[in-house]
Design a protein around this motif. Structure first.
Motif, PDB file in Angstrom:
ATOM      1  N   MET A 243       0.822  -1.198   0.000  1.00 39.88           N
ATOM      2  CA  MET A 243       0.000   0.000   0.000  1.00 39.88           C
ATOM      3  C   MET A 243       0.861   1.256   0.000  1.00 39.88           C
ATOM      4  N   LEU A 244       1.999   1.216   0.727  1.00 40.95           N
ATOM      5  CA  LEU A 244       2.900   2.376   0.740  1.00 40.95           C
ATOM      6  C   LEU A 244       3.507   2.610  -0.639  1.00 40.95           C
ATOM      7  N   VAL A 245       3.905   1.497  -1.278  1.00 42.00           N
ATOM      8  CA  VAL A 245       4.464   1.630  -2.631  1.00 42.00           C
ATOM      9  C   VAL A 245       3.423   2.197  -3.589  1.00 42.00           C
ATOM     10  N   PHE A 246       2.177   1.717  -3.466  1.00 38.20           N
ATOM     11  CA  PHE A 246       1.102   2.214  -4.329  1.00 38.20           C
ATOM     12  C   PHE A 246       0.828   3.700  -4.090  1.00 38.20           C
ATOM     13  N   ALA A 247       0.791   4.114  -2.803  1.00 31.05           N
ATOM     14  CA  ALA A 247       0.534   5.519  -2.497  1.00 31.05           C
ATOM     15  C   ALA A 247       1.639   6.414  -3.038  1.00 31.05           C
ATOM     16  N   ILE A 248       2.892   5.970  -2.837  1.00 32.76           N
ATOM     17  CA  ILE A 248       4.012   6.778  -3.341  1.00 32.76           C
ATOM     18  C   ILE A 248       3.969   6.861  -4.864  1.00 32.76           C
ATOM     19  N   ALA A 249       3.699   5.733  -5.515  1.00 34.29           N
ATOM     20  CA  ALA A 249       3.630   5.728  -6.979  1.00 34.29           C
ATOM     21  C   ALA A 249       2.477   6.597  -7.483  1.00 34.29           C
ATOM     22  N   LEU A 250       1.358   6.581  -6.748  1.00 33.88           N
ATOM     23  CA  LEU A 250       0.201   7.391  -7.167  1.00 33.88           C
ATOM     24  C   LEU A 250       0.507   8.874  -7.035  1.00 33.88           C
ATOM     25  N   VAL A 251       1.122   9.285  -5.943  1.00 32.68           N
ATOM     26  CA  VAL A 251       1.473  10.690  -5.747  1.00 32.68           C
ATOM     27  C   VAL A 251       2.472  11.136  -6.826  1.00 32.68           C
ATOM     28  N   ILE A 252       3.453  10.267  -7.074  1.00 35.53           N
ATOM     29  CA  ILE A 252       4.436  10.612  -8.113  1.00 35.53           C
ATOM     30  C   ILE A 252       3.758  10.758  -9.474  1.00 35.53           C
ATOM     31  N   ALA A 253       2.789   9.883  -9.766  1.00 38.91           N
ATOM     32  CA  ALA A 253       2.088   9.949 -11.049  1.00 38.91           C
ATOM     33  C   ALA A 253       1.292  11.245 -11.190  1.00 38.91           C
ATOM     34  N   VAL A 254       0.604  11.649 -10.100  1.00 34.44           N
ATOM     35  CA  VAL A 254      -0.176  12.884 -10.158  1.00 34.44           C
ATOM     36  C   VAL A 254       0.740  14.093 -10.330  1.00 34.44           C
ATOM     37  N   ILE A 255       1.815  14.135  -9.535  1.00 38.61           N
ATOM     38  CA  ILE A 255       2.739  15.270  -9.643  1.00 38.61           C
ATOM     39  C   ILE A 255       3.393  15.301 -11.028  1.00 38.61           C
ATOM     40  N   ALA A 256       3.765  14.138 -11.528  1.00 38.59           N
ATOM     41  CA  ALA A 256       4.391  14.081 -12.848  1.00 38.59           C
ATOM     42  C   ALA A 256       3.425  14.537 -13.941  1.00 38.59           C
ATOM     43  N   THR A 257       2.145  14.209 -13.748  1.00 40.02           N
ATOM     44  CA  THR A 257       1.150  14.634 -14.737  1.00 40.02           C
ATOM     45  C   THR A 257       1.107  16.150 -14.857  1.00 40.02           C
ATOM     46  N   PHE A 258       1.020  16.849 -13.738  1.00 38.19           N
ATOM     47  CA  PHE A 258       0.941  18.306 -13.779  1.00 38.19           C
ATOM     48  C   PHE A 258       2.270  18.929 -14.200  1.00 38.19           C
ATOM     49  N   ILE A 259       3.398  18.305 -13.833  1.00 40.17           N
ATOM     50  CA  ILE A 259       4.691  18.851 -14.254  1.00 40.17           C
ATOM     51  C   ILE A 259       4.860  18.719 -15.766  1.00 40.17           C
ATOM     52  N   VAL A 260       4.548  17.546 -16.297  1.00 42.12           N
ATOM     53  CA  VAL A 260       4.662  17.342 -17.743  1.00 42.12           C
ATOM     54  C   VAL A 260       3.707  18.274 -18.487  1.00 42.12           C
ATOM     55  N   SER A 261       2.489  18.434 -17.957  1.00 39.94           N
ATOM     56  CA  SER A 261       1.527  19.335 -18.594  1.00 39.94           C
ATOM     57  C   SER A 261       2.025  20.778 -18.592  1.00 39.94           C
ATOM     58  N   ALA A 262       2.601  21.230 -17.480  1.00 36.93           N
ATOM     59  CA  ALA A 262       3.125  22.591 -17.400  1.00 36.93           C
ATOM     60  C   ALA A 262       4.307  22.782 -18.343  1.00 36.93           C
ATOM     61  N   ILE A 263       5.210  21.783 -18.392  1.00 37.35           N
ATOM     62  CA  ILE A 263       6.359  21.892 -19.298  1.00 37.35           C
ATOM     63  C   ILE A 263       5.900  21.953 -20.748  1.00 37.35           C
ATOM     64  N   ALA A 264       4.927  21.116 -21.111  1.00 38.12           N
ATOM     65  CA  ALA A 264       4.410  21.135 -22.481  1.00 38.12           C
ATOM     66  C   ALA A 264       3.774  22.485 -22.808  1.00 38.12           C
TER      67      ALA A 264
END
Length: 445
Positions: A10-31
């Motif tokens: 569950m910890l791995v899933f939570a960390i991966a989910l947070v990273i995915a959300v943050i990466a989504t907005f970072i990639v969107s902002a960079i684009a």
């Protein structure tokens, strides 16, 4: 007590989910930054960001969450249905992104043609065609996405062969059931590319004058002059006649008709018309004609033709000319107001028999002395027609050009040598120029 491995999962899933959300907005902002930098001082960057921002973020977010689940829960029993659900979501989001990218291209293409200019015929054609094409492409993308989603189910793939085998019968049944809908769809496509009507065209349909507000695959929206909305099926414009006042240009000629007395001074009336139109911003200067078109029933019909840049200006100009000429007749030339003449005393026998004639109209009786004086006065010679007076089809360059549009398409065969009309009528055997069937009565009555 929960297993330690479950907490770690569950910890791995939570960390991966947070990273995915943050990466989504970072990639969107960079684009977004890259697009704005690449298209600085241009409008298409803002259109692309507005159209594709949320579909692009949705695709990234679904991919990130799906990857987080695959990383945290490898080989679990509930993974296949979850993966199937994410696959369906990815197909839907991808179709949304593709549709928005196409709409971005359509917006960029349409933005080059402005509608807020005087001569916008090409712009109206492009806007109409893009309006139909974009709806058609979006429908096709949605159908393909639904088909791709259905093909992800094994049962649908299994019955695919039987469905294709019965496609002929099914298409016939569907065509009969949706005959009117399909007719409107094809009519909408025909309207878009035949240019019978375009967005912002001024039309007269069902005795209603208005503008084309919207053209879809199945219906057309007309906004009338009094801000009512008339919705018509597309088949109306392919099966029934209608008027399009802006098919080739927006300029129009309108008429104003007045019934006046025979004593009207048309020369003075022309001078008043010149005074009214001089410096008037509604008048475009193309056509200014005053002619007597009828003289029956004891009245003279005077028709004034004026032109304007568009139908709205023409309506106001016609109303203004009518009001001012009525005011001028009442105040400056009252003798030209309509009268009904009745001859009293023409039949003495009826008077002696006691028959009385009721007269409800204004009666004009000439005094004997005035008649005698009029007979003694020498009559003035009629004014010669010099040809300088401008008419709708003569007197000006525009009038001659307008006349040629009615006559130049009619071939005139030269008469033979033994043709009696050639000997009687002059060198060409014609007594005068044809008038193309008579003058029109005004296109904007």
């Amino acid at each position: 007590m929960p297993d330690a491995s479950a907490w770690e999962t569950m910890l791995v899933f939570a960390i991966a989910l947070v990273i995915a959300v943050i990466a989504t907005f970072i990639v969107s902002a960079i684009a977004s930054i890259i697009v704005r930098a690449a298209a600085r001082r241009r409008d298409w960057a803002g259109i692309l960001i507005r159209r594709a921002r949320w579909p692009f973020r949705t695709v990234l977010l679904i991919g990130g969450v799906w990857g987080s689940i695959a990383l945290a829960f490898p080989g679990v029993a509930w993974r296949p249905p979850v993966d199937h659900a994410f696959l369906i979501a990815m197909i839907a989001a991808g179709a949304w992104l593709v549709a928005q990218l196409f709409l971005f291209l359509a917006d960029v293409g349409v933005s080059r043609y402005r509608m807020d200019v005087a001569d916008n015929r090409v712009a109206r054609r492009v806007h109409t065609q893009f309006q139909i094409v974009r709806r058609l492409v979006v429908v096709v993308i949605a159908i393909l996405a639904v088909g791709a989603i259905l093909l992800t189910f094994p049962g649908v793939r299994a019955v695919g062969a039987s469905v294709l085998a019965s496609a002929g019968i099914a298409s016939i049944v569907a065509g009969l059931a949706a005959q009117s809908v399909l007719a409107n769809v094809f009519a909408g496509i025909q309207i878009a590319f035949s240019e019978a009507i375009r967005v912002d065209d001024v039309v007269v349909v069902e005795e209603e004058w208005g503008r084309i507000r919207e053209i879809t695959l199945t219906y057309v929206v007309v906004m009338t002059w009094d801000e009512r909305t008339v919705v018509l099926p597309c088949t109306y414009f392919t099966t029934k006649p209608f008027q399009n006042w802006t098919k080739y240009h927006s300029a129009l000629i309108g008429s104003v008709e007045l019934d006046v007395d025979w004593r009207i001074s048309t020369d003075a009336m022309r001078e008043e018309l010149d005074r009214l139109l001089e410096g008037n911003e509604l008048f475009d200067g193309r056509t200014k004609v005053l002619q007597v078109t009828d003289a029956t029933g004891g009245l003279v019909r005077v028709r004034v033709l004026v032109s304007a840049a568009d139908s709205a200006a023409l309506w106001d100009l016609r109303c203004l000319v009518r009001e001012e000429l009525v005011e001028w007749l009442r105040e400056q030339d009252a003798a030209a107001l309509p009268l009904q003449r009745v001859l009293v005393g023409a039949e003495p026998a009826r008077e002696r028999s006691g028959e009385v004639r009721d007269v409800e109209e204004p009666v004009e009786v000439a005094e004997p002395r005035e008649e005698a004086a009029a007979e003694r006065e020498p009559r003035s010679e009629p004014k010669p027609v010099t040809g300088s007076r401008a008419g709708l089809f003569s007197g000006t360059a525009d009038g001659e050009q307008r006349a040629s549009e009615f006559t130049q398409a009619i071939p005139v065969q030269p008469p033979s040598e033994d043709d009696p009309s050639r000997r009687a009528g002059g060198p060409d055997g014609l007594e005068g120029k044809g008038e193309g069937g008579g003058a029109p009565d005004g296109s904007a009555n």
